[in-house]
Design an enzyme around this catalytic site. Structure first.
Site, mmCIF file in Angstrom:
data_model
loop_
_atom_site.group_PDB
_atom_site.id
_atom_site.type_symbol
_atom_site.label_atom_id
_atom_site.label_comp_id
_atom_site.label_asym_id
_atom_site.label_seq_id
_atom_site.Cartn_x
_atom_site.Cartn_y
_atom_site.Cartn_z
ATOM 1 N N CYS A 149 62.857 -25.814 -57.575
ATOM 2 C CA CYS A 149 63.163 -25.049 -58.580
ATOM 3 C C CYS A 149 64.337 -24.135 -58.151
ATOM 4 O O CYS A 149 63.850 -22.852 -58.714
ATOM 5 C CB CYS A 149 61.652 -24.550 -59.165
ATOM 6 S SG CYS A 149 61.600 -24.042 -60.879
ATOM 7 N N GLY A 160 78.419 -34.234 -61.298
ATOM 8 C CA GLY A 160 77.720 -33.239 -62.353
ATOM 9 C C GLY A 160 77.416 -33.935 -63.483
ATOM 10 O O GLY A 160 76.620 -35.337 -63.588
ATOM 11 N N LYS A 171 72.922 -36.440 -53.190
ATOM 12 C CA LYS A 171 74.114 -37.086 -52.697
ATOM 13 C C LYS A 171 74.047 -37.362 -51.421
ATOM 14 O O LYS A 171 74.152 -38.539 -50.627
ATOM 15 C CB LYS A 171 75.089 -36.688 -53.258
ATOM 16 C CG LYS A 171 75.679 -35.315 -52.511
ATOM 17 C CD LYS A 171 76.822 -34.493 -53.130
ATOM 18 C CE LYS A 171 76.756 -32.820 -52.972
ATOM 19 N NZ LYS A 171 75.794 -32.370 -53.611
ATOM 20 N N VAL A 201 69.329 -25.733 -60.123
ATOM 21 C CA VAL A 201 69.243 -26.698 -60.878
ATOM 22 C C VAL A 201 67.948 -27.080 -61.501
ATOM 23 O O VAL A 201 67.656 -27.430 -62.791
ATOM 24 C CB VAL A 201 69.770 -28.343 -60.065
ATOM 25 C CG1 VAL A 201 69.687 -29.582 -61.008
ATOM 26 C CG2 VAL A 201 70.934 -28.286 -59.712
ATOM 27 N N GLY A 227 82.195 -17.070 -56.574
ATOM 28 C CA GLY A 227 81.153 -17.963 -56.519
ATOM 29 C C GLY A 227 81.243 -19.784 -56.510
ATOM 30 O O GLY A 227 80.452 -20.209 -56.738
ATOM 31 N N LYS A 277 79.893 -38.449 -51.899
ATOM 32 C CA LYS A 277 79.940 -38.938 -53.068
ATOM 33 C C LYS A 277 81.048 -40.184 -53.244
ATOM 34 O O LYS A 277 80.647 -41.219 -53.829
ATOM 35 C CB LYS A 277 80.484 -37.690 -53.938
ATOM 36 C CG LYS A 277 79.759 -36.723 -54.126
ATOM 37 C CD LYS A 277 80.296 -35.592 -54.686
ATOM 38 C CE LYS A 277 79.696 -34.397 -55.050
ATOM 39 N NZ LYS A 277 80.302 -33.091 -55.425
#
Length: 441
Positions: free
Chosen positions: A12, A136, A107, A15, A189, A207
């Site tokens: 939690c 995403g 991933k 995402v 960020g 990926k």
């Protein structure tokens, strides 16, 4: 409405909290799409006392016993957004073997040991969905997994890491060096405190393995992917790319074709490369992702959007939750893993590439002839040569010159051997940079 579909959420953080918010805010629409409401059975976290703001969820649902939550009989779907290899692998294998469906954004685990997850899903009869693991919210994996199953995909080229794309885009736009652009990405960020996984290409390589597995119906793991990061890309490289009408991107490239023996095989690699400004991927800036797919019948397709962040990733997770929930209510499961082709993975040395090589050489007659002879000995054809006064050279000598060579397509092993021998020539002060060139003639 049928009985609720019960969800176990593992994690939690950034995402996971967005998943909870979307489940709350869109509960009526999601129930209408599925034919049954979604209910959170529990949320597994590392620390119960962490402040999660005004998250719209009953605090009693939080637990630190992830395995106990997974084993509950009332759990239908397990959502994993924790990341990492262990303990996530053990949790998901347990869930899948028990017949529960799994939605994951992991991933690293899929690239490291996706085979174990697929085998467990086949054993238990549940679904394994992972759209959120690459790019995403961009709908990419399902088109490869389903929409293009009637076609033959030949190549996948993509920008799949937002951090490195932001850094390289900043270097191209401002002329900044790598360290300066990384500092800006961290302040905004886009980069983690430890950016190693991004800037060294580990994230993109994971990926790439997932994309290649789906595109070519072959199990491809992270260890099969040739990986290079962007830490060695300099402002001079970016300037040289501009002079050629190119920009530099960290690309994942997966292609199928004949290997050295004539057998069909796949090649999977991640590395920085120059691409022409006219290429569709060249205009992908900031922290955006884009993947360029080439198929025999469909031709060229491009998928573009935000490749990271809590909300975009949660969107992809919820899309998978809807799909697996519908399947459970209908008593069916999605098509299992498609790895029938079982193609071998070609070594990087067999990959066909072009090179951009910048040399600091002694400025005297015969140098160009000697350098060109080195390329000829390795059967590497030179496309263009640009020569000019040195910017000072490694030792600041005034008798140096800069020599920039761009090759035609040749096996990567031949190009690498040429560069190794160039470093040993007395007339070569230094090999300033070596970059591959993709997407051109």
């Amino acid at each position: 409405m049928k009985r609720p579909v019960r969800l176990a959420l593992l994690g939690c953080g950034t995402v996971g909290t967005e998943v909870v918010r979307l489940l709350h805010d869109q509960s009526a629409d999601l129930a209408a799409r599925i034919g049954a409401p979604l209910e959170i059975a529990g949320i597994a976290v590392r620390r119960l006392g962490r402040d999660r703001g005004d998250l719209p969820v009953d605090p009693s649902l939080f637990t630190t016993d992830a395995l106990g939550l997974i084993k509950r009989d009332d759990v239908d779907v397990v959502i994993e957004v924790v990341g990492g290899i262990e303990p996530a692998r053990g949790w998901l294998v347990e869930a899948l073997r028990a017949g529960k469906s799994v939605v994951t954004a992991n991933k690293a685990l899929l690239a490291e040991d996706g085979a174990a997850l697929h085998d467990a899903a086949a054993e238990g009869g549940g679904d394994l969905y992972y759209e959120a693991s690459v790019a995403g919210a961009i709908p990419l994996l399902r088109p490869l997994r389903e929409s293009l199953h009637g076609d033959r995909v030949t190549r996948v080229t993509g920008i799949v890491n937002g951090t490195t794309n932001f850094i390289l885009s900043a270097m191209h736009a401002t002329g900044a060096g790598f360290a300066e652009a990384l500092e800006e990405a961290t302040e905004l960020g886009y980069a983690e405190a430890d950016p190693t996984a991004d800037v060294e290409g580990f994230d993109a390589a994971a990926k790439a393995a997932i994309l290649a597995s789906l595109a070519f119906h072959t199990r491809v793991g992270a260890a099969d992917v040739h990986r290079e990061g962007i830490t060695e890309v300099t402002a001079a490289d970016v300037a040289s790319a501009k002079a050629m009408g190119c920009t530099i991107k960290l690309l994942c490239i997966a292609a199928r074709g004949a290997d050295a023996t004539g057998r069909e095989a796949v090649s999977v690699r991640v590395h920085p490369a120059m691409i022409p400004l006219t290429h569709p991927l060249a205009s992908v800036g900031d922290a955006f992702n884009a993947v360029f797919v080439e198929a025999e019948a469909a031709g060229q397709l491009m998928f573009y959007g935000r490749g990271a962040g809590g909300a975009p990733t949660a969107s992809a997770v919820l899309g998978d939750v809807v799909a697996v929930s519908r399947n459970r209510l209908a008593g069916v499961r999605s098509a299992s893993e498609s790895a029938y082709a079982d193609l071998p993975v070609r070594p990087m040395g067999e990959a066909l590439t072009r090179y951009h090589i910048s040399l600091d050489v002694t400025d005297r007659p015969g140098v160009l002839e000697a350098v060109a002879g080195m390329f000829a000995r390795h059967d590497v054809s030179i496309a263009t040569v640009r020569q000019g006064p040195s910017g000072g050279g490694a030792a600041g000598r005034g008798d140096d010159a800069d020599l920039v060579i761009v090759t035609h397509v040749a096996p990567d092993a031949a190009l690498a051997a040429t560069v190794r021998e160039l470093r040993g020539l007395d007339i070569v002060r230094s090999v300033a940079s070596v970059l591959r060139v993709e997407g051109g003639p």
